[in-house]
Design a protein around this motif. Sequence first.
Motif, PDB file in Angstrom:
ATOM      1  N   ILE A   1      40.869  51.893  26.405  1.00 47.32           N
ATOM      2  CA  ILE A   1      39.975  52.997  26.769  1.00 47.32           C
ATOM      3  C   ILE A   1      39.008  53.147  25.593  1.00 47.32           C
ATOM      4  N   ALA A   2      37.721  53.056  25.874  1.00 49.28           N
ATOM      5  CA  ALA A   2      36.753  53.163  24.780  1.00 49.28           C
ATOM      6  C   ALA A   2      35.641  54.126  25.169  1.00 49.28           C
ATOM      7  N   LEU A   3      35.178  54.868  24.172  1.00 50.35           N
ATOM      8  CA  LEU A   3      34.091  55.815  24.391  1.00 50.35           C
ATOM      9  C   LEU A   3      32.982  55.514  23.399  1.00 50.35           C
ATOM     10  N   ASP A   4      31.802  55.214  23.905  1.00 51.75           N
ATOM     11  CA  ASP A   4      30.652  54.834  23.071  1.00 51.75           C
ATOM     12  C   ASP A   4      31.007  53.685  22.125  1.00 51.75           C
ATOM     13  N   GLY A   5      31.755  52.715  22.641  1.00 53.71           N
ATOM     14  CA  GLY A   5      32.112  51.534  21.865  1.00 53.71           C
ATOM     15  C   GLY A   5      33.322  51.699  20.963  1.00 53.71           C
ATOM     16  N   ARG A   6      33.776  52.931  20.763  1.00 53.82           N
ATOM     17  CA  ARG A   6      34.904  53.177  19.859  1.00 53.82           C
ATOM     18  C   ARG A   6      36.196  53.278  20.688  1.00 53.82           C
ATOM     19  N   ALA A   7      37.205  52.469  20.314  1.00 50.21           N
ATOM     20  CA  ALA A   7      38.453  52.455  21.096  1.00 50.21           C
ATOM     21  C   ALA A   7      39.242  53.747  20.890  1.00 50.21           C
ATOM     22  N   LEU A   8      39.592  54.392  21.995  1.00 55.10           N
ATOM     23  CA  LEU A   8      40.484  55.555  21.923  1.00 55.10           C
ATOM     24  C   LEU A   8      41.927  55.077  22.075  1.00 55.10           C
ATOM     25  N   TYR A   9      42.062  54.016  22.905  1.00 55.07           N
ATOM     26  CA  TYR A   9      43.365  53.390  23.079  1.00 55.07           C
ATOM     27  C   TYR A   9      43.145  51.903  23.252  1.00 55.07           C
ATOM     28  N   ASP A  10      43.903  51.108  22.557  1.00 57.49           N
ATOM     29  CA  ASP A  10      43.822  49.656  22.729  1.00 57.49           C
ATOM     30  C   ASP A  10      45.199  49.079  22.452  1.00 57.49           C
ATOM     31  N   SER A  11      45.817  48.548  23.503  1.00 60.10           N
ATOM     32  CA  SER A  11      47.187  48.045  23.329  1.00 60.10           C
ATOM     33  C   SER A  11      47.206  46.801  22.437  1.00 60.10           C
ATOM     34  N   GLU A  12      46.113  46.035  22.434  1.00 63.65           N
ATOM     35  CA  GLU A  12      46.100  44.817  21.622  1.00 63.65           C
ATOM     36  C   GLU A  12      46.037  45.133  20.139  1.00 63.65           C
ATOM     37  N   SER A  13      45.107  46.025  19.774  1.00 61.05           N
ATOM     38  CA  SER A  13      44.976  46.369  18.343  1.00 61.05           C
ATOM     39  C   SER A  13      45.880  47.544  17.974  1.00 61.05           C
ATOM     40  N   LYS A  14      46.702  47.986  18.938  1.00 58.16           N
ATOM     41  CA  LYS A  14      47.637  49.123  18.736  1.00 58.16           C
ATOM     42  C   LYS A  14      46.909  50.384  18.258  1.00 58.16           C
ATOM     43  N   THR A  15      45.737  50.598  18.835  1.00 59.28           N
ATOM     44  CA  THR A  15      44.976  51.812  18.518  1.00 59.28           C
ATOM     45  C   THR A  15      45.379  52.900  19.516  1.00 59.28           C
ATOM     46  N   ASN A  16      45.650  54.082  19.018  1.00 61.42           N
ATOM     47  CA  ASN A  16      45.935  55.215  19.910  1.00 61.42           C
ATOM     48  C   ASN A  16      45.499  56.500  19.221  1.00 61.42           C
ATOM     49  N   VAL A  17      44.280  56.931  19.501  1.00 62.57           N
ATOM     50  CA  VAL A  17      43.751  58.142  18.871  1.00 62.57           C
ATOM     51  C   VAL A  17      44.444  59.355  19.517  1.00 62.57           C
ATOM     52  N   PRO A  18      45.006  60.265  18.714  1.00 63.37           N
ATOM     53  CA  PRO A  18      45.692  61.426  19.309  1.00 63.37           C
ATOM     54  C   PRO A  18      44.705  62.333  20.064  1.00 63.37           C
ATOM     55  N   PRO A  19      45.186  63.102  21.049  1.00 60.65           N
ATOM     56  CA  PRO A  19      44.274  63.907  21.881  1.00 60.65           C
ATOM     57  C   PRO A  19      43.373  64.845  21.080  1.00 60.65           C
ATOM     58  N   GLU A  20      43.910  65.376  19.962  1.00 57.52           N
ATOM     59  CA  GLU A  20      43.125  66.347  19.186  1.00 57.52           C
ATOM     60  C   GLU A  20      41.951  65.691  18.456  1.00 57.52           C
ATOM     61  N   ALA A  21      41.992  64.358  18.348  1.00 58.16           N
ATOM     62  CA  ALA A  21      40.904  63.674  17.624  1.00 58.16           C
ATOM     63  C   ALA A  21      39.961  62.946  18.574  1.00 58.16           C
ATOM     64  N   ARG A  22      40.149  63.090  19.874  1.00 56.23           N
ATOM     65  CA  ARG A  22      39.322  62.320  20.818  1.00 56.23           C
ATOM     66  C   ARG A  22      37.997  63.013  21.159  1.00 56.23           C
ATOM     67  N   GLY A  23      37.923  64.312  20.925  1.00 54.31           N
ATOM     68  CA  GLY A  23      36.685  65.042  21.219  1.00 54.31           C
ATOM     69  C   GLY A  23      36.353  65.064  22.701  1.00 54.31           C
ATOM     70  N   ILE A  24      37.375  65.315  23.512  1.00 51.29           N
ATOM     71  CA  ILE A  24      37.182  65.322  24.962  1.00 51.29           C
ATOM     72  C   ILE A  24      37.325  66.758  25.489  1.00 51.29           C
ATOM     73  N   GLY A  25      36.395  67.178  26.321  1.00 53.51           N
ATOM     74  CA  GLY A  25      36.493  68.500  26.954  1.00 53.51           C
ATOM     75  C   GLY A  25      37.239  68.351  28.278  1.00 53.51           C
ATOM     76  N   TYR A  26      38.360  69.051  28.408  1.00 55.05           N
ATOM     77  CA  TYR A  26      39.223  68.876  29.586  1.00 55.05           C
ATOM     78  C   TYR A  26      39.398  70.237  30.260  1.00 55.05           C
ATOM     79  N   VAL A  27      38.960  70.330  31.517  1.00 51.86           N
ATOM     80  CA  VAL A  27      39.217  71.566  32.284  1.00 51.86           C
ATOM     81  C   VAL A  27      40.373  71.259  33.236  1.00 51.86           C
ATOM     82  N   PHE A  28      41.488  71.941  33.019  1.00 52.54           N
ATOM     83  CA  PHE A  28      42.695  71.670  33.806  1.00 52.54           C
ATOM     84  C   PHE A  28      42.606  72.345  35.176  1.00 52.54           C
ATOM     85  N   GLN A  29      43.387  71.800  36.107  1.00 53.37           N
ATOM     86  CA  GLN A  29      43.369  72.343  37.472  1.00 53.37           C
ATOM     87  C   GLN A  29      43.756  73.825  37.476  1.00 53.37           C
TER      88      GLN A  29
END
Lengths: 299, 232
Positions: free
Chosen positions: B55-83
Amino acid sequence: MASNQADVSRFDERSLVELVNHEHETIGKAICIPSRTREVALKAGLALLLTLAMTFIALPVVALFLKSPLDTIVRSLHDPMVMDALRLSLTTSTLTTLIVVLMGTPVAYVSARFHYFGKELADSLIDLPVIMPPAVAGIALLVAFGRMGIVGHYLNAFGISIAFTTLAVIIAQVFVSSPFYIRQARTSFEDVDLAFENAARTLGASRVYTFFHVILPIAMNGLISGAIMAFARSLGEFGATIMFAGNFQGRTQTMPLAIYTAMQGDLDVSLCLAIILVAISFVVIVLVKTLTRRVYKKC
Amino acid sequence: MLEINVKKRLRDFDLGVKLDVARGKTLMLVGDNGCGKTTLLNLVAGLDNPDEGRIALDGRALYDSESKTNVPPEARGIGYVFQSYALFPHMSVYDNVAFGLRTRRMAAGEIKILVKDRLEAAGLWEIRKAKAADISGGQKQRVALARALIIEPRLLLLDEPLSALDVRKQAAMRDELMETIHACAVPCIIVTHDLRDVACMGDQACLLERGKLALQGGAEEVLRWGSGMNAK
């Protein structure tokens, strides 16, 4: 002739209808009366059972107040045994509650939110002191932390003795009262919708920040009522304390132990202590009921 | 640009999704209950982890199983409106909106200015002191959106944002929501059951069936899917 026949048949029809109606009414009454009687009897039976249950619980408490005139209670309050027991009980129970809350809150949160190997066993262990007879808990603590106990043996080598000290009172109280807090806290944490936690995380909050600013405040009422229950349980602790800490005035003689000791000499002292404990119990019930009623609506 | 290419084993089926959302575009995700829509949003937000993929946003990987990248939710800068909106019930409307700024340790004065602007723009300034639990459904929706937008997210995720509102309010809020999202100019994914939402708010749309993208296309094509789905 024809009109006569018509009249007769009309008469017969009318009388038939009346007869049927009459029978319906009779059957209706026959069904109605016993069902109404049954309902009244059921209500009366339930009322009687409720009255008996209430009387059974209230009678000993009322008897306690009737048998203890106010001036006797006030006089007994100055008895050193009462004052020592009251001071020790309040001090140890307060410290116990603090320890239980500090140790039990993370345990309850982990138990509510995470699955790990051996969780079932851990949860059963947490609940064990609730069903374990207090005297058994006392002996168990003695063989663990007593002078010859499996841990106490090593502590004794460093000159640390736990059994028959005020610390032993606190350990016994923590042992028996911690499940009361942890169970309530676990339920309160389980009730906090995971969406709140997730929302906080996406807004930039770390797990720790989320815990202290979102989860803890939402679960707070439940945690306070659990702490009050643990305080009440530790205040009333008898069996484990007498087995593990002994019965020394001013050092390990808490209020329940003092009631037991005074029973053999001065009944007034015993009654005075009992009334103080009943009063505290009432306050505890009112506080817990008030706090558990104030639950946050879901957003 | 948001790039998603993930796989995850769910209880009843395998979720496997590959899609892109360009900056300023809105992707409408439709599908039956339990087809994996909310799970996909949670994977993007970092609240759940894929088994593999990127999963990448603007070219920066938020999650990548190959490079074992996993940015925690608090560092992703995503606005989430829950149901359910998930407004914190013990906080006021003001504190709910200010929450994301406080976690960023912003100065109190700055927080005050930003929250005031946001609440005024959303028409919520008058009820800033009300507890989140005591306001109406429409107000809750606005507070949830204001709370998600104030952190200036790089991506917006909205899980059935209109489903908790009655039909009359839905129509009004749909227009308001569309304007707000377009003003943000970030990639946006909206989960919905309502094909009117797709037609009105989306630039592109995907139909998810048992974890797979069954149909993909422009939002205007969705009404045709609707008739197809009804025929089925």
